[in-house]
Scaffold this active site. Structure first.
Site, short mmCIF file in Angstrom:
data_model
loop_
_atom_site.label_atom_id
_atom_site.label_comp_id
_atom_site.label_asym_id
_atom_site.label_seq_id
_atom_site.Cartn_x
_atom_site.Cartn_y
_atom_site.Cartn_z
N TYR A 1 -5.27 9.00 1.76
CA TYR A 1 -6.71 9.28 1.59
C TYR A 1 -7.00 10.61 0.91
CZ TYR A 1 -6.08 6.18 5.65
OH TYR A 1 -5.65 5.20 6.51
N HIS A 2 -6.33 10.91 -0.19
CA HIS A 2 -6.56 12.18 -0.87
C HIS A 2 -6.78 12.00 -2.37
CE1 HIS A 2 -3.84 14.01 2.51
NE2 HIS A 2 -5.08 13.82 2.92
N PRO A 3 -7.75 11.19 -2.81
CA PRO A 3 -7.98 11.02 -4.24
C PRO A 3 -8.52 12.29 -4.88
CG PRO A 3 -9.74 9.96 -3.01
CD PRO A 3 -8.71 10.41 -2.00
#
Length: 529
Positions: free
Chosen positions: A466-468
């Protein structure tokens, strides 16, 4: 007419709205597509376990089919509530490595080296350990040790030491490397989101207007100058003008979407969507990347210290509810990913290239799948993936989610590191501190032993942590979107302030760096008044 309009109330937007409105002569409006952050699931840390199922708080996006994931679509949760993703994340406070920011600076981004950004981390932070050369002690964002660490998390740290890794008491101190318990964005046993840290105490400022349930449709342009925004609230489309700047803080997936919907982006793509081209900026939506991740799950009836669905688990939760209600203590203060580490996939690596997240529960399908019994899980992700993807429009309507393609494992080096990472993770999980507890690895990963089998396990079960980032990249080049002041190239009155501007992803969780970016952006904006 407002001086500033901030789009998105997440880790960056909350900071900007609060910092800019410190000047009583400046008017600020903050627009958030989601609702107020009233849910107990936000404020009770363990409410995280139900967040993936609460689409009222979560955009719950998906990627396009990923060839690197054997044709599967990845899950892309993003906060749709005041506080944005900082209201639904796992609350881990990690900055990355100093070398990450030295890389940013070396790409032509003056003022973004480690010595430049450290003061902004410190400015934001109120660390329970107190202020020192690495930490702040009086900022709005509370950072704390876990109040009641789970015994399984402590066993993981012991196992990591048994595997030869150093016990690191502070991942944000002089060295990131090692295993340990994470610090979290908590205050007195509750989540400290960006909204809670920055907005809660200043909502009564007469020069600050916060509008929720208001989804921005596009930035209004006069020629190449941003002059306001168009948004929809309660089914009614409205416009809001601003005299100074529009500040786009919608995140790495929706900031490029809004730029393109406003006519700023790759001209050929905009034309195919029937959008009038205001400014041909080919880099908008390019360079998207993320931390690819895979997880091993261990199950065992005797692992009742973990969160789980059983009679004992129900008793534990009931006890935890009373402890949290009466003193903000107990198991419900857990962020689940209590422990972890930063390790090297092989000895010749110059610095850690893997991150581990140890979860005190059986986590399947991002928590969207309900599973019985007890266990624990461990994630491994690569810190500096080489693969790059893109964000594109699915339609010319902002209410349609964009096409998200992180291109997981497009570069072979990413898969090679992930395979090594699974081996390194297993070395820790097989140490006596955890192995003596008698849990059994679930079959879907246990049967993957050779490198080729592990690769297929990753392709069949891997996804994101979850780190775009990176889709509105900062830099001076022809495919960069913003300059070192975060101003959109070729456009007046418009900045992007969020994780999308990162020239390259940081070596760790992205919430703290995004808050830092906004703290620095606020000073950049104020310096030009």
């Amino acid at each position: 007419m407002r001086d500033y309009v901030v789009i998105g109330s997440g880790s960056a937007g909350s900071v900007l709205a609060a910092r800019l409105s410190e000047d009583p002569t400046v008017s600020v409006t903050l627009l958030e597509a989601g609702d107020e952050d009233k849910s107990v699931l936000i404020h009770c840390p363990a409410g995280l376990a139900l967040m993936a199922k609460q689409t009222a708080l979560n955009w719950a996006m998906e990627t396009v089919a990923q060839s690197g994931l054997n044709g599967r679509k990845g899950y892309q949760p993003r906060g749709k509530v005041l506080g944005g993703s900082s209201s639904i994340n796992a609350m881990i406070y990690a900055r990355g490595q100093p070398a990450d920011y030295e890389y940013w600076s070396a790409q032509g981004n003056t003022g973004w080296g480690w010595i430049d950004v450290l003061p902004y981390f410190q400015k934001a932070e109120c660390n329970s350990k107190g202020a020192d050369a690495w930490h702040g002690g009086s900022g709005p964002l509370h950072v704390s040790d876990l109040r009641d660490p789970n015994p399984l998390a402590q066993a993981f740290v012991q196992a990591g030491v048994q595997a030869g890794h150093v016990h690191n008491l502070d991942f944000n101190g002089p060295s990131q490397e090692g295993v340990g318990l994470y610090q979290v964005t908590h205050h007195n046993g509750e989540r400290c989101s960006a909204a809670k840290a920055y907005l809660t105490l200043v909502r009564n400022r007469p020069n600050l207007q916060v509008i929720t349930s208001a989804q921005v449709l596009r930035v209004l342009m006069e020629g190449r100058k941003a002059v306001g925004v168009e948004y929809v609230q309660g089914g009614k489309v409205q416009q809001l003008s601003c005299s100074r700047e529009v500040l786009l803080c919608a995140g790495a997936l929706q900031s490029p979407q809004l730029l393109m919907l406003s006519g700023i982006g790759p001209a050929d793509h905009l034309q195919r969507q029937g959008i009038n081209v205001v400014h041909n900026l080919p880099g908008v939506g390019e360079h998207l990347h993320d931390h690819p991740d895979v997880m091993q799950v261990v199950s065992g009836a005797q692992l009742t210290d973990s969160f789980g669905i059983s009679l004992t688990g129900l008793k534990n939760v009931c006890k935890g509810v009373e402890q949290w209600r009466n003193g903000r203590r107990g198991m419900l203060t857990s962020n689940f990913a209590e422990a972890g580490g930063f390790i090297r996939s092989q000895s010749q690596e110059g610095m850690p290239d893997l991150q581990l997240h140890f979860v005190v529960g059986k986590l399947l399908d991002h928590g969207r799948k309900t599973v019985l019994g007890h266990g624990y899980s461990c994630h491994v992700c690569i810190l500096q993936p080489k693969s790059r993807g893109r964000v594109r429009l699915a339609s010319n309507d902002a209410r349609t989610m964009p096409l998200i393609d992180p291109a997981f494992f497009a570069e072979p080096d990413d898969m090679q590191r992930m395979v090594r990472g699974v081996h390194r993770m297993r070395e820790i999980l097989n140490q006596p501190a955890l192995a003596s507890l008698g849990g059994k690895e679930l079959a879907h990963s246990a049967r993957a032993r050779s490198d080729a089998e592990i690769e297929q396990f990753i392709r069949n079960y891997g996804d994101t942590i979850y780190h775009p980032v990176g889709s509105c990249r900062m830099g001076p080049g022809p495919l960069d979107v913003v300059d070192a002041q975060l101003r959109v190239h070729g456009v007046q009155g418009l900045r992007v302030v969020d994780a999308s501007i990162m020239p390259r992803i940081v070596s760790g969780n992205t919430n703290a760096p995004t808050i830092m970016i906004a703290e620095k952006a606020a000073d950049l904006i104020k310096s030009q008044l």
